[in-house]
Motif scaffolding. Structure first.
Motif, PDB file in Angstrom:
ATOM      1  N   ILE A 102       0.823  -1.208   0.000  1.00 44.34           N
ATOM      2  CA  ILE A 102       0.000   0.000   0.000  1.00 44.34           C
ATOM      3  C   ILE A 102       0.853   1.252   0.000  1.00 44.34           C
ATOM      4  CG2 ILE A 102      -1.549   1.384   1.436  1.00 44.34           C
ATOM      5  CD1 ILE A 102      -2.961  -1.159   2.228  1.00 44.34           C
ATOM      6  N   ILE A 103       1.877   1.271   0.846  1.00 48.26           N
ATOM      7  CA  ILE A 103       2.651   2.497   1.063  1.00 48.26           C
ATOM      8  C   ILE A 103       3.659   2.741  -0.060  1.00 48.26           C
ATOM      9  CG2 ILE A 103       4.332   3.584   2.637  1.00 48.26           C
ATOM     10  CD1 ILE A 103       2.843   2.290   4.932  1.00 48.26           C
ATOM     11  N   GLU A 104       4.183   1.695  -0.675  1.00 50.01           N
ATOM     12  CA  GLU A 104       5.229   1.883  -1.681  1.00 50.01           C
ATOM     13  C   GLU A 104       4.729   2.603  -2.930  1.00 50.01           C
ATOM     14  OE1 GLU A 104       6.743  -1.882  -2.907  1.00 50.01           O
ATOM     15  OE2 GLU A 104       4.821  -2.621  -3.664  1.00 50.01           O
ATOM     16  N   ASP A 105       3.408   2.589  -3.167  1.00 46.66           N
ATOM     17  CA  ASP A 105       2.861   3.257  -4.345  1.00 46.66           C
ATOM     18  C   ASP A 105       2.607   4.739  -4.119  1.00 46.66           C
ATOM     19  OD1 ASP A 105       2.850   0.906  -5.826  1.00 46.66           O
ATOM     20  OD2 ASP A 105       0.852   0.329  -5.151  1.00 46.66           O
ATOM     21  N   LEU A 106       2.742   5.213  -2.873  1.00 50.33           N
ATOM     22  CA  LEU A 106       2.487   6.620  -2.564  1.00 50.33           C
ATOM     23  C   LEU A 106       3.662   7.489  -2.998  1.00 50.33           C
ATOM     24  CD1 LEU A 106       1.058   6.244   1.063  1.00 50.33           C
ATOM     25  CD2 LEU A 106      -0.248   6.462  -1.060  1.00 50.33           C
ATOM     26  N   GLU A 107       3.379   8.768  -3.217  1.00 48.07           N
ATOM     27  CA  GLU A 107       4.456   9.714  -3.479  1.00 48.07           C
ATOM     28  C   GLU A 107       5.354   9.819  -2.251  1.00 48.07           C
ATOM     29  OE1 GLU A 107       5.050  11.103  -6.300  1.00 48.07           O
ATOM     30  OE2 GLU A 107       3.224  10.441  -7.346  1.00 48.07           O
ATOM     31  N   GLU A 108       6.598  10.245  -2.457  1.00 46.92           N
ATOM     32  CA  GLU A 108       7.584  10.247  -1.375  1.00 46.92           C
ATOM     33  C   GLU A 108       7.129  11.083  -0.175  1.00 46.92           C
ATOM     34  OE1 GLU A 108      12.361  11.147  -0.727  1.00 46.92           O
ATOM     35  OE2 GLU A 108      11.492  11.039  -2.750  1.00 46.92           O
ATOM     36  N   ASP A 109       6.570  12.280  -0.434  1.00 49.92           N
ATOM     37  CA  ASP A 109       6.127  13.115   0.684  1.00 49.92           C
ATOM     38  C   ASP A 109       4.929  12.494   1.394  1.00 49.92           C
ATOM     39  OD1 ASP A 109       4.595  13.473  -1.574  1.00 49.92           O
ATOM     40  OD2 ASP A 109       4.097  15.557  -1.119  1.00 49.92           O
ATOM     41  N   GLU A 110       4.056  11.814   0.642  1.00 50.24           N
ATOM     42  CA  GLU A 110       2.917  11.132   1.256  1.00 50.24           C
ATOM     43  C   GLU A 110       3.394   9.944   2.085  1.00 50.24           C
ATOM     44  OE1 GLU A 110       0.631  10.191  -2.177  1.00 50.24           O
ATOM     45  OE2 GLU A 110      -0.556  12.026  -2.063  1.00 50.24           O
ATOM     46  N   GLN A 111       4.405   9.229   1.579  1.00 57.46           N
ATOM     47  CA  GLN A 111       4.983   8.120   2.347  1.00 57.46           C
ATOM     48  C   GLN A 111       5.481   8.599   3.699  1.00 57.46           C
ATOM     49  OE1 GLN A 111       8.051   5.860   0.477  1.00 57.46           O
ATOM     50  NE2 GLN A 111       6.746   5.070  -1.169  1.00 57.46           N
ATOM     51  N   ARG A 112       6.222   9.695   3.693  1.00 58.13           N
ATOM     52  CA  ARG A 112       6.779  10.201   4.951  1.00 58.13           C
ATOM     53  C   ARG A 112       5.669  10.598   5.926  1.00 58.13           C
ATOM     54  NH1 ARG A 112      10.678  12.757   1.465  1.00 58.13           N
ATOM     55  NH2 ARG A 112       9.438  14.673   1.498  1.00 58.13           N
ATOM     56  N   ALA A 113       4.620  11.218   5.404  1.00 61.31           N
ATOM     57  CA  ALA A 113       3.520  11.638   6.266  1.00 61.31           C
ATOM     58  C   ALA A 113       2.816  10.428   6.879  1.00 61.31           C
ATOM     59  CB  ALA A 113       2.525  12.486   5.473  1.00 61.31           C
ATOM     60  N   VAL A 114       2.593   9.397   6.079  1.00 61.01           N
ATOM     61  CA  VAL A 114       1.935   8.195   6.586  1.00 61.01           C
ATOM     62  C   VAL A 114       2.811   7.482   7.604  1.00 61.01           C
ATOM     63  CG1 VAL A 114       1.102   5.894   5.949  1.00 61.01           C
ATOM     64  CG2 VAL A 114       0.517   7.870   4.528  1.00 61.01           C
ATOM     65  N   LEU A 115       4.095   7.361   7.312  1.00 60.41           N
ATOM     66  CA  LEU A 115       5.002   6.676   8.235  1.00 60.41           C
ATOM     67  C   LEU A 115       5.097   7.408   9.568  1.00 60.41           C
ATOM     68  CD1 LEU A 115       7.824   5.665   5.734  1.00 60.41           C
ATOM     69  CD2 LEU A 115       6.261   4.124   6.915  1.00 60.41           C
ATOM     70  N   ARG A 116       5.084   8.736   9.527  1.00 61.83           N
ATOM     71  CA  ARG A 116       5.129   9.503  10.787  1.00 61.83           C
ATOM     72  C   ARG A 116       3.886   9.239  11.637  1.00 61.83           C
ATOM     73  NH1 ARG A 116       7.285  13.776   7.557  1.00 61.83           N
ATOM     74  NH2 ARG A 116       5.187  14.676   7.365  1.00 61.83           N
ATOM     75  N   ALA A 117       2.766   8.920  10.990  1.00 56.67           N
ATOM     76  CA  ALA A 117       1.517   8.707  11.716  1.00 56.67           C
ATOM     77  C   ALA A 117       1.377   7.283  12.249  1.00 56.67           C
ATOM     78  CB  ALA A 117       0.327   9.041  10.816  1.00 56.67           C
ATOM     79  N   MET A 118       2.301   6.386  11.911  1.00 62.72           N
ATOM     80  CA  MET A 118       2.193   4.989  12.310  1.00 62.72           C
ATOM     81  C   MET A 118       2.847   4.741  13.667  1.00 62.72           C
ATOM     82  SD  MET A 118       2.808   2.894   8.744  1.00 62.72           S
ATOM     83  CE  MET A 118       2.185   1.390   9.499  1.00 62.72           C
ATOM     84  N   GLU A 119       2.493   3.609  14.247  1.00 59.80           N
ATOM     85  CA  GLU A 119       3.144   3.179  15.490  1.00 59.80           C
ATOM     86  C   GLU A 119       4.619   2.912  15.225  1.00 59.80           C
ATOM     87  OE1 GLU A 119       1.847   3.016  18.494  1.00 59.80           O
ATOM     88  OE2 GLU A 119      -0.087   3.742  17.752  1.00 59.80           O
ATOM     89  N   PRO A 120       5.491   3.176  16.203  1.00 57.12           N
ATOM     90  CA  PRO A 120       6.942   3.046  15.981  1.00 57.12           C
ATOM     91  C   PRO A 120       7.368   1.681  15.448  1.00 57.12           C
ATOM     92  CG  PRO A 120       6.518   4.192  18.041  1.00 57.12           C
ATOM     93  CD  PRO A 120       5.186   3.723  17.539  1.00 57.12           C
ATOM     94  N   ASP A 121       6.810   0.599  16.018  1.00 63.07           N
ATOM     95  CA  ASP A 121       7.214  -0.744  15.575  1.00 63.07           C
ATOM     96  C   ASP A 121       6.808  -0.990  14.129  1.00 63.07           C
ATOM     97  OD1 ASP A 121       8.278  -1.195  18.047  1.00 63.07           O
ATOM     98  OD2 ASP A 121       6.588  -2.405  18.790  1.00 63.07           O
ATOM     99  N   ASP A 122       5.565  -0.618  13.789  1.00 63.06           N
ATOM    100  CA  ASP A 122       5.098  -0.798  12.413  1.00 63.06           C
ATOM    101  C   ASP A 122       5.911   0.059  11.452  1.00 63.06           C
ATOM    102  OD1 ASP A 122       3.145  -2.561  13.266  1.00 63.06           O
ATOM    103  OD2 ASP A 122       1.623  -0.997  13.488  1.00 63.06           O
ATOM    104  N   ARG A 123       6.201   1.279  11.859  1.00 62.01           N
ATOM    105  CA  ARG A 123       6.967   2.186  10.999  1.00 62.01           C
ATOM    106  C   ARG A 123       8.353   1.633  10.733  1.00 62.01           C
ATOM    107  NH1 ARG A 123       6.583   6.559  13.792  1.00 62.01           N
ATOM    108  NH2 ARG A 123       8.578   6.438  14.881  1.00 62.01           N
ATOM    109  N   ALA A 124       8.998   1.106  11.772  1.00 67.69           N
ATOM    110  CA  ALA A 124      10.356   0.575  11.614  1.00 67.69           C
ATOM    111  C   ALA A 124      10.361  -0.606  10.646  1.00 67.69           C
ATOM    112  CB  ALA A 124      10.914   0.159  12.972  1.00 67.69           C
TER     113      ALA A 124
END
Length: 458
Positions: A102-124
């Protein structure tokens, strides 16, 4: 659902009509019994301007599992309409491999925004997966797995599986690791359940296992699963440490994707997805049409050099396309077989020339059969119906040209993809363009050249 497990058109219309009438409750009642994959199909079957309203009406039903099943183009449009926190919540409910998809198809800035909103373990976990090449085992693998030390016994493993928290929910085998977390074996769940509690795990584990390097291409991963009939397999990093696992349910999608990709590349249509934006489909297709146009100039050059012959024996204009067309079909047949053999590792350096010899023999048999048929047909039609004195020589010329073109087509169909593969190119990408050029130009040259040589008209 119909007999082929497809949503019936009348059902789709009922749901969309309910949404259009503002009757969201009826739409939800109709859709709620469906499997997530069928809900995804329903959204894909809706027109582009109907999808947003449909998703809004099915709030609570269109969950992470539905999003994971969606066509990537439809999913991308849906995610674009969501806030980063909403996308993060969806990704957090999925296995790592589905979340990455799901996340790999997003634009780079959108990826960063989504990752910042995720739980630390999931984000890592997702950030680590995104560091691996696209379409590699690292992108495909799941991080949630069961691994136990090699010094444990069966009872300890069972107690761990029953009492452990935050363990993988779905698994088919338990991986056994050494103190450095390197996989040393694997245990089937059936073996664990049937063994005495005090038996060491090392006594029931299978030491021979198929390990998947983290950077292996997903197509090669699929071939290993197919070859060794795997249900799941351990994924290891460059140091040999266990970092994830891949399960057969993920591989089923990959096998389908790779098979479809090769077939579409042979046609030069890019992804060939009916949900793909028109501009992307245009860019994918037009470049190969331009390439076909350029290669067609070779055929035009061949024909132009026999202009006088064609003026004096116009029937060659009708017979030439037959030879070129049948040769093109013969080349496409050989090309399809060769590309598939390369993709499935049936055709390698050790049997390359044997495969070439086989296709030449097949082409020779096909050529002789078709040449006899067309030669006899031309001789009979022009001799008995048109009473042409050159009927027999003309039939012989067309038969010889057909035989020549089919043999050349067979050679081209196997040699072109092999040559592209040795050059490091995808043999499915441009093979058809070159094979078509060869069969068209050789077909016309054979017909016109042989006619000039043996009919004494030039």
């Amino acid at each position: 659902m119909d007999a082929e497990d497809r949503l019936r058109p009348e059902f789709v219309d009922r749901v969309l009509d309910a949404v259009a009438d503002g009757d969201d409750e009826t739409a939800r009642e109709l859709v709620e019994p469906l499997h997530p994959a069928d809900v995804a199909d329903l959204i894909e079957l809706a027109a582009r301007d109907e999808r947003e309203g449909l998703v809004r009406a099915l709030a609570g039903i269109v969950d992470a599992d539905v999003v994971a099943e969606m066509n990537e183009h439809v999913r991308e449009a849906l995610l674009d309409a969501l806030e980063p926190q909403q996308v993060a919540d969806l990704a957090g409910q999925l296995d790592t491999d589905d979340a990455v998809a799901i996340i790999e198809d997003l634009e780079e800035d959108e990826q960063r925004a989504v990752l910042r909103a995720m739980e630390p373990d999931d984000r890592a976990a997702i950030e680590e997966a995104l560091t691996y090449p696209e379409e590699s085992a690292g992108r495909l693998m799941q991080r949630d797995l069961i691994a136990v030390p090699e010094h444990w016994n069966v009872g300890q493993v069972i107690d761990y599986l029953r009492s452990g928290k935050d363990l993988a929910e779905d698994f088919w085998e338990v991986f056994v690791v050494d103190p450095g977390h390197h996989p040393v074996g694997t245990c089937k769940l059936s073996s664990i359940l049937r063994a005495p509690r005090k038996m060491p795990v090392s006594d029931i584990m299978f030491e021979e296992q198929t390990l998947i390097p983290v950077d292996m291409d997903q197509e090669d991963v699929a071939l290993r699963f197919q070859k060794y009939a795997l249900v799941s397999a351990a994924v290891t990093d460059g140091t040999g440490r266990l970092v994830g696992m891949i399960t057969v349910d993920d591989i089923v999608h990959i096998i389908q994707e790779e098979a479809s990709e090769d077939a579409l590349l042979l046609s030069g249509v890019g992804e060939g997805d009916i949900n793909e934006p028109v501009t992307e489909s245009y860019r994918a297709r037009v470049r190969w049409l331009v390439a076909n146009l350029l290669t067609a100039l070779v055929t035009a050059f061949v024909i132009a050099n026999f202009e006088g012959l064609i003026e004096r024996f116009a029937i060659l204009v009708a017979l030439g396309p037959m030879v070129a067309g049948v040769g093109g079909n013969a080349g496409t047949q050989t090309l399809a077989v060769t590309v598939r053999a390369i993709a499935t590792n049936q055709l390698t350096g050790s049997n390359r020339w044997r495969a070439v010899g086989r296709e030449v023999r097949v082409a020779l048999l096909n050529g002789l059969t078709i040449a006899c048929l067309i030669g006899a047909g031309v001789a009979i039609v022009f001799g008995l119906i048109f009473h042409d004195p050159l009927a027999l020589p003309l039939g012989a010329v067309i038969a010889a040209a057909m035989l020549t073109n089919i043999i050349v087509a067979g050679c081209a169909g196997v040699m072109v993809p092999l040559t592209l593969e040795r050059a490091g190119a995808d043999p499915a990408v441009a093979s058809s363009v070159f094979v078509t050029m060869v069969t068209d130009s050789v077909g016309y040259f054979a017909v016109l050249g042989l006619a000039a040589a043996f009919l004494h008209i030039a």
